[in-house]
Scaffold this motif. Structure first.
Motif, PDB file in Angstrom:
ATOM      1  N   GLY A 298      -7.149   1.182   3.208  1.00 34.66           N
ATOM      2  CA  GLY A 298      -6.363  -0.020   3.456  1.00 34.66           C
ATOM      3  C   GLY A 298      -5.484   0.132   4.684  1.00 34.66           C
ATOM      4  N   ASN A 299      -4.817   1.256   4.803  1.00 37.47           N
ATOM      5  CA  ASN A 299      -3.960   1.498   5.966  1.00 37.47           C
ATOM      6  C   ASN A 299      -4.787   1.593   7.246  1.00 37.47           C
ATOM      7  OD1 ASN A 299      -1.388   1.580   4.690  1.00 37.47           O
ATOM      8  ND2 ASN A 299      -1.835   3.640   3.927  1.00 37.47           N
TER       9      ASN A 299
ATOM     10  N   LEU B  83       0.818  -1.209   0.000  1.00 38.15           N
ATOM     11  CA  LEU B  83       0.000   0.000   0.000  1.00 38.15           C
ATOM     12  C   LEU B  83       0.856   1.264   0.000  1.00 38.15           C
ATOM     13  CD1 LEU B  83      -2.808  -1.065   2.499  1.00 38.15           C
ATOM     14  CD2 LEU B  83      -3.063  -0.655   0.049  1.00 38.15           C
TER      15      LEU B  83
ATOM     16  N   TRP C  20      -7.491   0.828  -3.598  1.00 39.66           N
ATOM     17  CA  TRP C  20      -6.409   1.733  -3.197  1.00 39.66           C
ATOM     18  C   TRP C  20      -6.094   2.760  -4.287  1.00 39.66           C
ATOM     19  CZ3 TRP C  20      -2.966   0.363  -6.954  1.00 39.66           C
ATOM     20  CH2 TRP C  20      -2.990  -0.966  -7.397  1.00 39.66           C
TER      21      TRP C  20
ATOM     22  N   SER D  53      -4.654   4.488  -0.907  1.00 46.61           N
ATOM     23  CA  SER D  53      -4.363   3.494   0.141  1.00 46.61           C
ATOM     24  C   SER D  53      -4.886   3.875   1.523  1.00 46.61           C
ATOM     25  CB  SER D  53      -2.860   3.215   0.239  1.00 46.61           C
ATOM     26  OG  SER D  53      -2.341   2.742  -0.980  1.00 46.61           O
TER      27      SER D  53
ATOM     28  N   ILE E 273      -8.223  -4.882  -1.387  1.00 45.92           N
ATOM     29  CA  ILE E 273      -7.034  -5.103  -2.219  1.00 45.92           C
ATOM     30  C   ILE E 273      -7.427  -5.718  -3.567  1.00 45.92           C
ATOM     31  CG2 ILE E 273      -4.855  -6.371  -2.427  1.00 45.92           C
ATOM     32  CD1 ILE E 273      -4.703  -4.089  -0.431  1.00 45.92           C
TER      33      ILE E 273
ATOM     34  N   PRO F 231       1.994   1.142  -4.155  1.00 40.75           N
ATOM     35  CA  PRO F 231       1.046   0.359  -4.956  1.00 40.75           C
ATOM     36  C   PRO F 231       1.376   0.299  -6.450  1.00 40.75           C
ATOM     37  CG  PRO F 231       0.111   2.481  -4.393  1.00 40.75           C
ATOM     38  CD  PRO F 231       1.384   2.365  -3.614  1.00 40.75           C
TER      39      PRO F 231
END
Length: 318
Positions: free
Chosen positions: A159-160, A78, A151, A156, A146, A81
């Motif tokens: 996701g983080n 991430l 992302w 991202s 994902i 990417p």
């Protein structure tokens, strides 16, 4: 970022079928809980429940370890990417099925335990299971994120956030895990010594149990130290005591192989696993003394070596 280092306050994980004998507290055992004077049937039930819970936490921790490996790779991906290999080869972690054949279940503590202890285990097992379910659900959301390449839409961010959420929940999970195993360590030990009272190999089993207890205490001392320099003398003294204990038990005559096939070899293997731990501890102490602190890699290696001692112990008692 990694999951919190688990100190592995591991309760006794003796094979329930290996030793079913004795009915009173061994007069060599110091009373620690109300269960030290339990009858044989109650002691066996407590030991069996102990094994069921240890099996549950072992299975969960294996799953979380695989998940942690994935999270580190995903976090790295991430952060970059555009790397077309960023998310290649990451396989979703799996949770193995329950292999226990016991009628006892983690969620239902046996009547051999006091009402307060039954309540304690019910609450902590419920918390453990609920937290793990939330972790798995959050990881599934991350996996979907994902796969959908979302992302690309938020740079991202989500996701983080999901990864941080999993790490945060893992702290809650390991608190429940610690509560359960710390309680079992005391209760299970008292019950197990009753079960083992007339076992022909109790001398060796007690020696190994004492070794594992001493190493567990040392692990908590060195890994849990917030100021290595301040604790250095205490740590080195504790290490020398471990060396002396290992030497004493290594010099014990091994079990008679004609009466107990393979037990001589498995006792030797356990003592060697203890020695391997001491070698790792010596390196860790040397490096921590120079750097002023224990590295995370050394901490994980010590925990891994300690966990292997539990495996070799189980080889002997199974």
């Amino acid at each position: 970022m990694k999951f919190p280092i688990k100190l592995l306050v591991v309760a006794v994980a003796i094979s329930f079928t290996a030793c079913k004998s004795g009915n009173k507290k061994d007069n060599e055992t110091k009373t620690k809980t109300e269960y030290a004077d339990a009858g044989n049937d109650d002691a066996n039930e407590i030991v069996e429940y102990n094994n069921v819970l240890v099996g549950l936490t072992d299975k969960n921790n294996a799953y979380l370890k695989r998940m942690d490996e994935n999270l580190q790779k995903l976090a790295k991906g991430l952060a970059n990417p555009n790397d077309r290999f960023a998310f290649i080869g990451i396989v979703s972690p799996y949770s193995s099925s329950d292999l226990s054949h016991s009628k006892l279940k983690p969620e239902t503590p046996p009547s051999a335990l006091s009402s307060d202890d039954q309540k304690y285990f019910k609450e902590n097992v419920a918390g453990l299971n609920e937290t793990l379910t939330k972790i798995k659900d959050t990881y599934k959301s991350l996996d979907d994120y994902i796969k959908a390449e979302d992302w690309k839409d938020d740079k991202s961010a989500k996701g983080n956030k999901l990864i941080d959420s999993i790490y945060s929940m893992s702290k809650t999970y390991y608190k429940y895990d610690e509560n359960l195993l710390a309680k079992l360590e005391v209760i299970g030990d008292d019950a197990e010594r009753i079960v083992l009272k007339t076992h022909p190999l109790k001398e060796y089993i007690f020696a190994m149990k004492d070794d594992r207890k001493a190493v567990g205490d040392f692990n908590k001392l060195i890994v849990g130290s917030k100021n290595f320099k301040a604790d250095e003398d205490k740590i080195k003294s504790a290490y020398e005591a471990l060396v002396a204990q290992n030497t004493k038990h290594t010099e014990m005559d091994a079990p008679d192989a004609t009466k107990f096939p393979s037990k001589d070899g498995s006792f030797k293997t356990f003592n060697e696993s203890f020695k391997d731990y001491l070698i790792e501890a010596k390196k860790a102490i040397r490096d921590a003394s120079a750097a002023g602190k224990l590295t995370e890699d050394h901490a994980e290696d010590l925990i891994r070596k300690y966990d292997y001692m539990r495996t070799t112990y189980n080889y002997f008692v199974d």
